[in-house]
Design an enzyme around this catalytic site. Structure first.
Site, PDB file in Angstrom:
ATOM      1  N   TYR A 166      -5.322  -1.302   9.098  1.00  0.00           N
ATOM      2  CA  TYR A 166      -4.587  -0.802   7.926  1.00  0.00           C
ATOM      3  C   TYR A 166      -3.084  -1.108   8.048  1.00  0.00           C
ATOM      4  CZ  TYR A 166      -3.240   2.889   4.542  1.00  0.00           C
ATOM      5  OH  TYR A 166      -2.733   3.610   3.494  1.00  0.00           O
ATOM      6  N   LYS A 170      -0.981  -3.398   5.500  1.00  0.00           N
ATOM      7  CA  LYS A 170       0.095  -2.796   4.714  1.00  0.00           C
ATOM      8  C   LYS A 170       1.436  -3.486   4.953  1.00  0.00           C
ATOM      9  CE  LYS A 170      -1.767   0.376   2.158  1.00  0.00           C
ATOM     10  NZ  LYS A 170      -2.019   0.002   0.742  1.00  0.00           N
TER      11      LYS A 170
HETATM   12  P1  NAI Z   1      -7.870   7.096  -2.973  1.00  0.00           P
HETATM   13  O1  NAI Z   1      -9.032   6.796  -2.090  1.00  0.00           O
HETATM   14  O2  NAI Z   1      -7.871   8.371  -3.716  1.00  0.00           O
HETATM   15  O3  NAI Z   1      -7.659   5.924  -4.035  1.00  0.00           O
HETATM   16  C1  NAI Z   1      -7.910   4.582  -3.775  1.00  0.00           C
HETATM   17  C2  NAI Z   1      -8.714   4.030  -4.921  1.00  0.00           C
HETATM   18  O4  NAI Z   1      -8.927   2.635  -4.729  1.00  0.00           O
HETATM   19  C3  NAI Z   1     -10.098   4.676  -5.012  1.00  0.00           C
HETATM   20  O5  NAI Z   1     -10.282   5.249  -6.296  1.00  0.00           O
HETATM   21  C4  NAI Z   1     -11.053   3.535  -4.733  1.00  0.00           C
HETATM   22  O6  NAI Z   1     -12.285   3.615  -5.439  1.00  0.00           O
HETATM   23  C5  NAI Z   1     -10.242   2.332  -5.157  1.00  0.00           C
HETATM   24  N1  NAI Z   1     -10.709   1.097  -4.516  1.00  0.00           N
HETATM   25  C6  NAI Z   1     -11.075   0.935  -3.229  1.00  0.00           C
HETATM   26  N2  NAI Z   1     -11.463  -0.336  -3.008  1.00  0.00           N
HETATM   27  C7  NAI Z   1     -11.322  -0.987  -4.190  1.00  0.00           C
HETATM   28  C8  NAI Z   1     -11.539  -2.325  -4.592  1.00  0.00           C
HETATM   29  N3  NAI Z   1     -11.993  -3.243  -3.728  1.00  0.00           N
HETATM   30  N4  NAI Z   1     -11.282  -2.676  -5.866  1.00  0.00           N
HETATM   31  C9  NAI Z   1     -10.816  -1.748  -6.763  1.00  0.00           C
HETATM   32  N5  NAI Z   1     -10.617  -0.453  -6.429  1.00  0.00           N
HETATM   33  C10 NAI Z   1     -10.859  -0.076  -5.164  1.00  0.00           C
HETATM   34  O7  NAI Z   1      -6.569   6.982  -2.048  1.00  0.00           O
HETATM   35  P2  NAI Z   1      -5.014   7.157  -2.382  1.00  0.00           P
HETATM   36  O8  NAI Z   1      -4.463   8.035  -1.353  1.00  0.00           O
HETATM   37  O9  NAI Z   1      -4.815   7.475  -3.810  1.00  0.00           O
HETATM   38  O10 NAI Z   1      -4.475   5.682  -2.059  1.00  0.00           O
HETATM   39  C11 NAI Z   1      -3.858   4.839  -2.995  1.00  0.00           C
HETATM   40  C12 NAI Z   1      -3.058   3.791  -2.241  1.00  0.00           C
HETATM   41  O11 NAI Z   1      -1.972   4.415  -1.541  1.00  0.00           O
HETATM   42  C13 NAI Z   1      -3.850   3.028  -1.189  1.00  0.00           C
HETATM   43  O12 NAI Z   1      -3.423   1.688  -1.158  1.00  0.00           O
HETATM   44  C14 NAI Z   1      -3.452   3.728   0.089  1.00  0.00           C
HETATM   45  O13 NAI Z   1      -3.639   2.914   1.213  1.00  0.00           O
HETATM   46  C15 NAI Z   1      -2.002   4.025  -0.184  1.00  0.00           C
HETATM   47  N6  NAI Z   1      -1.428   5.074   0.631  1.00  0.00           N
HETATM   48  C16 NAI Z   1      -1.762   6.374   0.428  1.00  0.00           C
HETATM   49  C17 NAI Z   1      -1.169   7.359   1.179  1.00  0.00           C
HETATM   50  C18 NAI Z   1      -1.416   8.786   0.927  1.00  0.00           C
HETATM   51  O14 NAI Z   1      -0.717   9.615   1.531  1.00  0.00           O
HETATM   52  N7  NAI Z   1      -2.359   9.154   0.056  1.00  0.00           N
HETATM   53  C19 NAI Z   1      -0.256   7.029   2.281  1.00  0.00           C
HETATM   54  C20 NAI Z   1       0.062   5.642   2.380  1.00  0.00           C
HETATM   55  C21 NAI Z   1      -0.522   4.708   1.585  1.00  0.00           C
END
Ligand code: NAI
Length: 304
Positions: A166, A170
């Site tokens: 990851y 990133k």
């Molecule tokens: P989440 O799991 O709620 O949302 C991620 C979404 O991406 C999910 O709805 C999932 O179905 C979708 N997804 C996964 N693979 C996919 C694909 N191949 N094609 C299309 N959609 C796909 O997680 P969250 O926390 O909302 O994460 C959003 C972004 O923020 C991610 O890139 C995550 O790595 C990043 N992030 C989040 C942090 C946090 O504190 N929540 C911290 C640092 C980064």
């Protein structure tokens, strides 16, 4: 300050079926953007698919009087990433804003991490950001307008145990956006990065429930919306956001030392200067590798 609006703008938000992406999609739509809500709908670790994730958010936007269409394609494959962008063109005629947000986790210590864990995480985050950006870029260039917001992570910037796949993906995105910034500059395409911290199903795996509850994705969405707006006047920058905290982060290089290339540059000569080499005092950011190289070469005495 006048209200920031997105009327007439078309936004693609990947991974918008939940968590942060949903918050971005709802905010942009509430301010007049036409939104493609993309989500594959799989599990947090990248298994399965379900069209309901994107559809529910589209329904929410429409119920609030906004405009949105769903996209169920994966970002992690070049053809399906093109389909995501094509969905915006077919439904709304263009794409002005791309928020690369889709993501999964496969946390394991390096010794236990399988190649599949590595490849899947790289492919959703790094490849997915690359494919979607590559598909949207020509349309933005044609329209002389683009706002790309991609998602990094504190793990990429600072490191974390058990997230080597990851963290690599990133920080790869940060390097990628540093190049998109250069290529987009003359077409009014701005490329910035958000490093969010929010309570979502992803962080529910590592944070206690009372923290997850408090860290609302809504607290991150405003700065992402600014980076996606006409008012945004920065490119290649990285913003930390979460829990009401907002800050810019950057790679800073110290002034360093110049040893005389005409003399023997030994290990000991380098070690002697370590305090100066290591000091960030008087350090600066560079806007391109060319600028940094000019600084390095400024000390060279070139033969005429
Ligand atoms: P989440 O799991 O709620 O949302 C991620 C979404 O991406 C999910 O709805 C999932 O179905 C979708 N997804 C996964 N693979 C996919 C694909 N191949 N094609 C299309 N959609 C796909 O997680 P969250 O926390 O909302 O994460 C959003 C972004 O923020 C991610 O890139 C995550 O790595 C990043 N992030 C989040 C942090 C946090 O504190 N929540 C911290 C640092 C980064």
């Amino acid at each position: 300050m006048s209200e920031v609006r997105f009327d007439g703008r078309v936004a693609v938000v990947t991974g918008a079926g939940g968590g942060l992406g949903r918050a971005y999609a709802l905010l942009l739509a509430s301010r007049g953007a036409k939104v493609v809500v993309n989500d594959l709908g799989g599990s947090f670790d990248g298994v399965g698919a379900d069209t309901r994730a994107a559809q529910i958010v589209v329904d929410e936007i429409k119920a609030a009087g906004g405009e949105a269409v769903p996209s169920y394609d994966s970002v992690a494959d070049p053809e399906s990433a093109e389909k995501i962008i094509q969905t915006a063109v077919d439904a709304f005629g263009k794409v002005d804003i791309l928020i690369n947000n889709a993501g999964i986790l496969r946390d394991k210590s390096l010794l236990k991490m399988s190649l599949e864990d590595y490849r899947l995480v790289m492919s959703v985050h790094m490849d997915g950001t690359f494919f979607c950006t590559k598909a949207a870029f020509p349309i933005m260039r044609e329209n002389n307008y683009g706002r790309i917001v991609s998602t990094a992570s504190g793990t990429g910037v600072y490191g974390n145990f058990g997230q080597a796949n990851y963290g690599a993906a990133k920080m790869g995105i940060v390097g990628f956006m540093g190049c998109v910034k250069q290529e987009g500059a003359k077409y009014n395409i701005l490329a910035n990065i958000v490093v969010p911290q929010a309570g979502t199903r992803m962080t529910a795996t590592v944070m206690p429930p009372n923290v997850v509850e408090k860290l609302k994705p809504d607290y991150v969405a405003p700065i992402v919306a600014w980076l996606a707006s006409e008012q945004c006047n920065v490119t290649g920058q990285l913003y930390m956001a979460g829990a009401g905290y907002f800050s810019r982060s950057a790679i800073v290089e110290g002034p360093g030392v110049f040893l005389d290339p005409d003399k023997d540059i030994s290990i000991e000569a380098v070690m002697e200067k370590l305090p100066q080499i290591q000091s960030l005092e008087g350090g600066r950011e560079y806007s391109s590798v060319t600028e940094q190289t000019m600084y390095v070469l400024s000390n060279l005495k070139l033969d005429e």
